[in-house]
Design a protein around this motif. Structure first.
Motif, PDB file in Angstrom:
ATOM      1  N   THR A  40      37.447  -0.058   7.432  1.00 49.75           N
ATOM      2  CA  THR A  40      36.204   0.454   8.002  1.00 49.75           C
ATOM      3  C   THR A  40      35.211   0.883   6.927  1.00 49.75           C
ATOM      4  N   VAL A  41      35.718   1.356   5.791  1.00 44.97           N
ATOM      5  CA  VAL A  41      34.808   1.917   4.784  1.00 44.97           C
ATOM      6  C   VAL A  41      34.713   1.046   3.532  1.00 44.97           C
ATOM      7  N   CYS A  73      37.713   7.655   3.531  1.00 48.59           N
ATOM      8  CA  CYS A  73      38.559   6.893   4.448  1.00 48.59           C
ATOM      9  C   CYS A  73      38.288   7.468   5.824  1.00 48.59           C
ATOM     10  N   SER A  74      38.194   6.619   6.826  1.00 48.31           N
ATOM     11  CA  SER A  74      37.916   7.155   8.163  1.00 48.31           C
ATOM     12  C   SER A  74      39.203   7.309   8.966  1.00 48.31           C
ATOM     13  N   CYS A  76      41.209   5.143  10.097  1.00 50.10           N
ATOM     14  CA  CYS A  76      41.285   4.250  11.257  1.00 50.10           C
ATOM     15  C   CYS A  76      42.630   3.539  11.345  1.00 50.10           C
ATOM     16  N   ARG A  78      43.685   0.838  10.218  1.00 51.27           N
ATOM     17  CA  ARG A  78      43.732  -0.611  10.393  1.00 51.27           C
ATOM     18  C   ARG A  78      44.500  -1.264   9.242  1.00 51.27           C
TER      19      ARG A  78
ATOM     20  N   CYS B 154      40.653   5.298  17.189  1.00 51.81           N
ATOM     21  CA  CYS B 154      41.726   4.784  16.330  1.00 51.81           C
ATOM     22  C   CYS B 154      43.076   5.423  16.606  1.00 51.81           C
ATOM     23  N   ARG B 158      46.703   3.396  16.896  1.00 56.93           N
ATOM     24  CA  ARG B 158      47.133   2.965  15.558  1.00 56.93           C
ATOM     25  C   ARG B 158      47.650   4.133  14.734  1.00 56.93           C
ATOM     26  N   CYS B 194      35.815   1.986  14.786  1.00 59.13           N
ATOM     27  CA  CYS B 194      36.025   3.422  14.600  1.00 59.13           C
ATOM     28  C   CYS B 194      34.700   4.169  14.800  1.00 59.13           C
ATOM     29  N   CYS B 198      35.951  10.852  11.186  1.00 61.29           N
ATOM     30  CA  CYS B 198      36.901  11.335  10.180  1.00 61.29           C
ATOM     31  C   CYS B 198      36.496  10.989   8.752  1.00 61.29           C
ATOM     32  N   ALA B 199      35.484  10.156   8.582  1.00 62.79           N
ATOM     33  CA  ALA B 199      35.002   9.848   7.233  1.00 62.79           C
ATOM     34  C   ALA B 199      34.098  10.998   6.813  1.00 62.79           C
ATOM     35  N   ILE B 205      28.493   6.592   6.779  1.00 59.33           N
ATOM     36  CA  ILE B 205      29.495   5.735   7.417  1.00 59.33           C
ATOM     37  C   ILE B 205      29.444   5.931   8.930  1.00 59.33           C
TER      38      ILE B 205
END
Ligand code: SF4
Ligand code: SF4
Lengths: 177, 293
Positions: A40-41, A73-74, A76, A78, B154, B158, B194, B198-199, B205
């Motif tokens: 994502t980032v 980092c989000s 996610c 993935r 997310c 996951r 997403c 959380c970023a 972002i």
């Protein structure tokens, strides 16, 4: 990138990481780049996920721990989801942040959170005027009273697991990134 | 059916109207709860885990130990709490060393973590076959005039080896619930992206992710009446940033974001005015008008 001599590499770094909870998988990486392509980032980091993994394997400890990539980092997940070799990158990242924290490299956003938990038991302030406002709002909706956790227990856990320094009022350890 | 209800922090302290909607819905569906007295922040999967994984696991295990003492499985109403508590449950089952380390600390304050309480999220419960049948039977106001987009977020799905719920690449649970409520659910490309909440260190972002998803929904041919999410962080992220982006870019992003239990409450006939929908940054006035007719 700065050239490094073999003697400057930390050959133990990969084992330091891979013996930690959730991080054993580090050693499986085949550098396919799937993690980076779905991240994502990915366009916001100074080192993409597969490069961080490679650097850990090579022993570029300082580069990794001082990179901005480990904090951007989000979460996610993935990378972990899609890695064909079962490398749990999102967990390894958390572990790398833990190691950076031990070296005193902590963004303020993160250390503030643990202090709020230490003082309130929650990530949202729940004392004084805040508590009165929140309680009044909940009462109006007919919601049950909040029963706060025993803060001595919470702080005992924080200290026993190694974050005691961060919740000291006078702590100067954090570095704003 | 009885659970230990784990509220976390964000919903009870910041968005109590989400809790209200959830409790109303659960009550109508005959789900019983006992409150988890003395539980703390889950703790949050971003900061606490980043600072020290052991602190994260031990505080989480303390919460789980409270539920174990009650002899009940844990119901979470936030995807962040679900992630923390479920990850702790799974990791401590797999890793004896960590299990012992956590308990070494917990016993000193009179707790024991055994790993006997399972952790679930309401989306998991509501999307089960038997529950869907039950939902069908209590609908008073079918949502068949609404186009609704589902946002899974997310942490609900996951990493699948931990969360063990739904399909991590093609999830269906929320859409299934929405369809049972009568709504028309929407297929869209950025569905699994997403929210960026959380970023934490780079707000750009979040702005980019919110703009991409909401612009796509705005450009669709059919009019999207709402997007639903199952996590308070996702709801507030889209809601706040939509408003800020509209102001910044002049391009109107005005799709209201609802917490899934709110939409369920509406379908179950709960008075709309009691739901606090007007507290949203993007006011769902059009939606409310539509629902009242
Ligand atoms: S996806 Fe997995 S194997 Fe491929 S580069 Fe990333 S960590 Fe390595
Ligand atoms: S969890 Fe972090 S590193 Fe992994 S794909 Fe998501 S944003 Fe990238």
């Amino acid at each position: 990138m700065i050239k490094k001599n073999a003697k400057d590499l930390d050959n133990n770094f990969r084992f330091e990481i891979s013996k930690k909870i959730g991080a054993k998988s580090l050693l499986n990486c085949i550098q396919c780049g799937v993690c980076s392509s779905g991240c994502t980032v990915t366009e916001y980091v100074d080192m993409q996920p597969h490069r961080v993994v490679a650097s850990c394997l090579l022993g570029l400890k300082d580069e990794v721990l001082s990179s901005q990539a480990i904090w951007t980092c989000s979460l996610c997940h993935r990378c972990t989801e899609r890695c064909p070799k079962g490398v749990d990158y999102s967990f390894i990242l958390a572990l790398l942040r833990n190691l950076a924290v031990k070296e005193g490299n902590i963004p303020k956003e993160y250390s503030d959170t643990i202090r709020t938990i230490s003082k309130n038991g929650f990530v949202i302030p729940y004392t004084g005027g805040m508590k009165i406002t929140i309680d009044r709002r909940r009462d109006k909706m007919g919601l049950p009273k909040i029963i706060t956790p025993n803060l001595d227990e919470i702080n005992f856990i924080i200290k026993e697991t190694g974050l005691g320094d961060l919740i000291k009022e006078d702590n100067k350890k954090e570095v704003k990134k | 059916m009885e659970y230990a209800l784990y509220l976390g922090c964000t919903i009870p302290l910041r968005f109590p109207h989400f809790e209200y909607a959830f409790r109303e819905v659960a009550n109508i569906l005959d789900i019983q709860f006992k409150e988890m007295k003395g539980s703390s922040c889950c703790p949050d999967p971003v900061a606490t885990q980043s600072l020290n994984i052991d602190t994260w696991l031990t505080l989480a295990a303390r919460n789980l130990a409270i539920a174990e003492k009650m002899g009940l499985d844990v119901m979470t109403i936030c995807s962040g709490c679900f992630e923390t508590l479920k990850t702790t449950h799974v990791l401590l089952k797999e890793n004896n060393e960590a299990f012992d380390r956590v308990n070494l600390v917990l016993t000193k304050i009179g707790y024991e973590y055994k790993g006997t309480s399972k952790v679930t999220h309401f989306t998991e419960l509501f999307s089960q076959e038997a529950m869907l049948e039950k939902i069908k039977n209590v609908i008073l106001r079918p949502l068949d005039d609404l186009n609704v987009a589902a946002h899974y977020g997310c942490h609900l799905i996951r990493p699948s080896k931990i969360m063990q719920f739904d399909d991590p690449e093609r999830p269906e649970s929320i859409d299934t619930i929405l369809k049972v409520l009568g709504a028309n659910t929407i297929k869209f490309a950025s569905k699994l992206e997403c929210c960026g909440y959380c970023a934490r260190l780079n707000e750009d972002i979040g702005f980019k992710l919110v703009e991409e998803k909401m612009s796509e929904l705005n450009k669709l041919e059919l009019e999207v009446d709402a997007m639903v999410a199952v996590c308070p962080a996702c709801v507030s992220q889209y809601d706040r940033k939509e408003k800020l982006l509209s102001r910044k870019t002049g391009k109107e992003l005005d799709i209201p974001i609802l917490f899934l239990p709110e939409l369920m409450a509406i379908a179950f006939g709960i008075e709309i005015d009691k739901l606090g929908l007007k507290n949203r940054s993007v006011k769902p006035m059009k939606l409310i008008e539509k629902l009242k007719t």
